[in-house]
Design a protein around this motif. Structure first.
Motif, PDB file in Angstrom:
ATOM      1  N   ILE A 147      99.619 -20.336  -3.037  1.00 47.27           N
ATOM      2  CA  ILE A 147      99.356 -21.222  -4.178  1.00 47.27           C
ATOM      3  C   ILE A 147      99.284 -20.393  -5.453  1.00 47.27           C
ATOM      4  CG2 ILE A 147      98.187 -23.014  -2.841  1.00 47.27           C
ATOM      5  CD1 ILE A 147      95.519 -21.851  -3.652  1.00 47.27           C
ATOM      6  N   ARG A 148      99.315 -21.093  -6.574  1.00 49.61           N
ATOM      7  CA  ARG A 148      99.220 -20.461  -7.889  1.00 49.61           C
ATOM      8  C   ARG A 148      98.077 -21.135  -8.643  1.00 49.61           C
ATOM      9  NH1 ARG A 148     103.909 -19.367 -10.460  1.00 49.61           N
ATOM     10  NH2 ARG A 148     102.561 -18.528 -12.074  1.00 49.61           N
ATOM     11  N   PRO A 149      97.514 -20.474  -9.630  1.00 46.76           N
ATOM     12  CA  PRO A 149      96.372 -21.062 -10.355  1.00 46.76           C
ATOM     13  C   PRO A 149      96.714 -22.371 -11.066  1.00 46.76           C
ATOM     14  CG  PRO A 149      96.687 -18.758 -10.980  1.00 46.76           C
ATOM     15  CD  PRO A 149      97.799 -19.122 -10.079  1.00 46.76           C
ATOM     16  N   GLY A 150      97.946 -22.541 -11.500  1.00 48.68           N
ATOM     17  CA  GLY A 150      98.315 -23.744 -12.239  1.00 48.68           C
ATOM     18  C   GLY A 150      98.895 -24.830 -11.351  1.00 48.68           C
ATOM     19  N   ILE A 151      98.518 -24.875 -10.080  1.00 46.92           N
ATOM     20  CA  ILE A 151      99.086 -25.827  -9.132  1.00 46.92           C
ATOM     21  C   ILE A 151      98.691 -27.257  -9.513  1.00 46.92           C
ATOM     22  CG2 ILE A 151      97.162 -25.695  -7.505  1.00 46.92           C
ATOM     23  CD1 ILE A 151      99.234 -25.776  -5.221  1.00 46.92           C
ATOM     24  N   GLU A 152      99.638 -28.168  -9.394  1.00 45.55           N
ATOM     25  CA  GLU A 152      99.370 -29.576  -9.694  1.00 45.55           C
ATOM     26  C   GLU A 152      98.676 -30.245  -8.515  1.00 45.55           C
ATOM     27  OE1 GLU A 152      99.859 -31.236 -12.558  1.00 45.55           O
ATOM     28  OE2 GLU A 152     100.568 -29.386 -13.480  1.00 45.55           O
ATOM     29  N   GLU A 153      98.049 -31.390  -8.754  1.00 44.67           N
ATOM     30  CA  GLU A 153      97.243 -32.071  -7.743  1.00 44.67           C
ATOM     31  C   GLU A 153      98.053 -32.437  -6.494  1.00 44.67           C
ATOM     32  OE1 GLU A 153      93.757 -33.154  -6.127  1.00 44.67           O
ATOM     33  OE2 GLU A 153      94.021 -32.214  -8.082  1.00 44.67           O
ATOM     34  N   HIS A 154      99.238 -32.990  -6.680  1.00 43.56           N
ATOM     35  CA  HIS A 154     100.045 -33.401  -5.530  1.00 43.56           C
ATOM     36  C   HIS A 154     100.438 -32.188  -4.689  1.00 43.56           C
ATOM     37  CE1 HIS A 154     103.784 -34.385  -3.353  1.00 43.56           C
ATOM     38  NE2 HIS A 154     103.117 -35.499  -3.074  1.00 43.56           N
ATOM     39  N   LYS A 185      95.175 -19.435  12.538  1.00 49.88           N
ATOM     40  CA  LYS A 185      94.449 -18.975  11.357  1.00 49.88           C
ATOM     41  C   LYS A 185      95.285 -19.303  10.133  1.00 49.88           C
ATOM     42  CE  LYS A 185      92.113 -15.126  13.566  1.00 49.88           C
ATOM     43  NZ  LYS A 185      91.830 -13.694  13.496  1.00 49.88           N
ATOM     44  N   VAL A 186      94.624 -19.457   9.004  1.00 53.30           N
ATOM     45  CA  VAL A 186      95.325 -19.749   7.749  1.00 53.30           C
ATOM     46  C   VAL A 186      94.979 -18.674   6.733  1.00 53.30           C
ATOM     47  CG1 VAL A 186      95.592 -21.376   5.850  1.00 53.30           C
ATOM     48  CG2 VAL A 186      95.295 -22.232   8.165  1.00 53.30           C
ATOM     49  N   LYS A 187      96.012 -18.051   6.194  1.00 50.68           N
ATOM     50  CA  LYS A 187      95.838 -17.055   5.134  1.00 50.68           C
ATOM     51  C   LYS A 187      96.254 -17.724   3.827  1.00 50.68           C
ATOM     52  CE  LYS A 187      97.669 -12.569   3.686  1.00 50.68           C
ATOM     53  NZ  LYS A 187      98.619 -11.509   4.052  1.00 50.68           N
ATOM     54  N   VAL A 188      95.298 -17.869   2.930  1.00 57.09           N
ATOM     55  CA  VAL A 188      95.585 -18.502   1.634  1.00 57.09           C
ATOM     56  C   VAL A 188      95.780 -17.386   0.618  1.00 57.09           C
ATOM     57  CG1 VAL A 188      94.777 -20.111  -0.115  1.00 57.09           C
ATOM     58  CG2 VAL A 188      94.143 -20.470   2.278  1.00 57.09           C
ATOM     59  N   THR A 189      96.952 -17.365  -0.008  1.00 56.18           N
ATOM     60  CA  THR A 189      97.276 -16.342  -0.997  1.00 56.18           C
ATOM     61  C   THR A 189      97.417 -16.996  -2.367  1.00 56.18           C
ATOM     62  OG1 THR A 189      98.510 -15.153   0.694  1.00 56.18           O
ATOM     63  CG2 THR A 189      98.906 -14.506  -1.573  1.00 56.18           C
ATOM     64  N   MET A 190      96.596 -16.555  -3.301  1.00 57.37           N
ATOM     65  CA  MET A 190      96.650 -17.042  -4.691  1.00 57.37           C
ATOM     66  C   MET A 190      97.289 -15.932  -5.509  1.00 57.37           C
ATOM     67  SD  MET A 190      95.573 -19.103  -7.238  1.00 57.37           S
ATOM     68  CE  MET A 190      94.420 -20.147  -6.402  1.00 57.37           C
ATOM     69  N   ARG A 243      99.920 -13.643 -17.866  1.00 57.38           N
ATOM     70  CA  ARG A 243      98.623 -13.913 -18.494  1.00 57.38           C
ATOM     71  C   ARG A 243      97.633 -14.605 -17.564  1.00 57.38           C
ATOM     72  NH1 ARG A 243     100.679 -16.181 -24.271  1.00 57.38           N
ATOM     73  NH2 ARG A 243     101.438 -14.207 -25.081  1.00 57.38           N
ATOM     74  N   GLU A 244      98.111 -15.090 -16.439  1.00 58.85           N
ATOM     75  CA  GLU A 244      97.193 -15.723 -15.488  1.00 58.85           C
ATOM     76  C   GLU A 244      96.129 -14.745 -15.009  1.00 58.85           C
ATOM     77  OE1 GLU A 244     100.396 -18.886 -13.509  1.00 58.85           O
ATOM     78  OE2 GLU A 244      99.884 -17.059 -12.432  1.00 58.85           O
ATOM     79  N   MET A 245      96.415 -13.444 -15.087  1.00 58.00           N
ATOM     80  CA  MET A 245      95.446 -12.424 -14.666  1.00 58.00           C
ATOM     81  C   MET A 245      94.160 -12.508 -15.485  1.00 58.00           C
ATOM     82  SD  MET A 245      96.299 -10.588 -12.086  1.00 58.00           S
ATOM     83  CE  MET A 245      95.344  -9.096 -12.172  1.00 58.00           C
ATOM     84  N   ALA A 246      94.270 -13.005 -16.708  1.00 58.32           N
ATOM     85  CA  ALA A 246      93.088 -13.122 -17.567  1.00 58.32           C
ATOM     86  C   ALA A 246      92.197 -14.286 -17.143  1.00 58.32           C
ATOM     87  CB  ALA A 246      93.517 -13.291 -19.019  1.00 58.32           C
ATOM     88  N   HIS A 247      92.707 -15.177 -16.271  1.00 60.87           N
ATOM     89  CA  HIS A 247      91.949 -16.369 -15.859  1.00 60.87           C
ATOM     90  C   HIS A 247      91.778 -16.413 -14.332  1.00 60.87           C
ATOM     91  CE1 HIS A 247      92.303 -17.809 -19.943  1.00 60.87           C
ATOM     92  NE2 HIS A 247      93.605 -17.547 -19.894  1.00 60.87           N
ATOM     93  N   GLY A 249      95.394  -6.352  -5.762  1.00 64.19           N
ATOM     94  CA  GLY A 249      96.453  -6.248  -6.762  1.00 64.19           C
ATOM     95  C   GLY A 249      96.491  -7.475  -7.651  1.00 64.19           C
ATOM     96  N   ARG A 250      97.610  -8.214  -7.642  1.00 66.53           N
ATOM     97  CA  ARG A 250      97.758  -9.405  -8.482  1.00 66.53           C
ATOM     98  C   ARG A 250      97.529 -10.686  -7.687  1.00 66.53           C
ATOM     99  NH1 ARG A 250      99.786  -9.950 -13.119  1.00 66.53           N
ATOM    100  NH2 ARG A 250     100.223  -8.177 -14.425  1.00 66.53           N
ATOM    101  N   GLN A 251      96.844 -10.587  -6.556  1.00 66.27           N
ATOM    102  CA  GLN A 251      96.598 -11.797  -5.763  1.00 66.27           C
ATOM    103  C   GLN A 251      95.210 -11.780  -5.137  1.00 66.27           C
ATOM    104  OE1 GLN A 251      99.973 -11.765  -3.176  1.00 66.27           O
ATOM    105  NE2 GLN A 251      99.138 -10.241  -1.794  1.00 66.27           N
ATOM    106  N   ILE A 252      94.729 -12.979  -4.865  1.00 60.69           N
ATOM    107  CA  ILE A 252      93.463 -13.131  -4.152  1.00 60.69           C
ATOM    108  C   ILE A 252      93.818 -13.679  -2.771  1.00 60.69           C
ATOM    109  CG2 ILE A 252      91.234 -14.298  -4.045  1.00 60.69           C
ATOM    110  CD1 ILE A 252      91.277 -14.578  -7.052  1.00 60.69           C
TER     111      ILE A 252
END
Length: 178
Positions: free
Chosen positions: A97-104, A122-127, A132-136, A165-168
């Motif tokens: 997923i990405r931080p700006g993901i839409e509801e649907h 098991k489920v691995k969730v990668t954000m 600039r998303e790194m600032a939020h 790195g650049r992901q959670i």
């Protein structure tokens, strides 16, 4: 390195490969014959037209049974195959997923994650963050906490959300206690 008795193949010792003097004998019908000399046990097996098989070598004295070794080996193989068949392998499924993901889109990812957990995976969730998303990063963490809350009824956290790195990354496993 040779095993006990100098033999190289694994499995129970049979007939002349048994090296102890006294054995606890179980006859062909499954009745306990008691502790007897090895020679006497071998004669009893030969008289029955079967093999003398050491079924419990670590006992004192070792337990030997009079049986058809070929049939015994076949049954052991069938038991092992049945045990392998019943094993469940746990896969790790990934939901990105990405931080700006839409509801649907979020609902679709949630449905997939729920299905994976219900199937016992098991489920691995990668954000993933770009530019600039790194600032939020707080937006991403909030989204993962929301996801965690919605999946709490069927899954448990195995790896808390952590920045790499650049992901959670967060890992959830099926909650088998319910």
């Amino acid at each position: 390195m040779p095993q006990r008795g100098g033999r190289k193949n694994a499995g129970p010792r049979i007939n002349d490969n048994i090296t102890v003097e006294k054995v606890r004998l179980v006859d062909a019908e499954g009745n306990m014959a008691g502790v007897v000399d090895l020679d006497e046990a071998l004669k009893a097996a030969a008289a029955a037209g079967l093999d003398l098989v050491e079924v419990s070598p670590n006992a004192d004295p070792p337990v030997c049974k009079i049986l058809d070794f070929g049939k015994y080996k076949y049954e052991q193989q069938k038991k092992a195959a049945e045990a392998r068949k019943k094993q469940k392998t746990v896969d790790v499924k990934e939901v990105k997923i990405r931080p700006g993901i839409e509801e649907h889109d979020y609902n679709v990812k949630m449905r997939n994650a729920r299905r994976f957990l219900e199937e016992g995976n098991k489920v691995k969730v990668t954000m993933r963050f770009r530019g600039r998303e790194m600032a939020h990063q707080n937006i991403g963490r909030d989204l993962l906490q929301r996801m965690r809350g919605e999946l709490e009824d069927i899954g448990k956290i195995e790896l808390e959300p952590k920045m790499e790195g650049r992901q959670i990354i967060m890992v959830m496993g099926p909650d088998n206690t319910k």
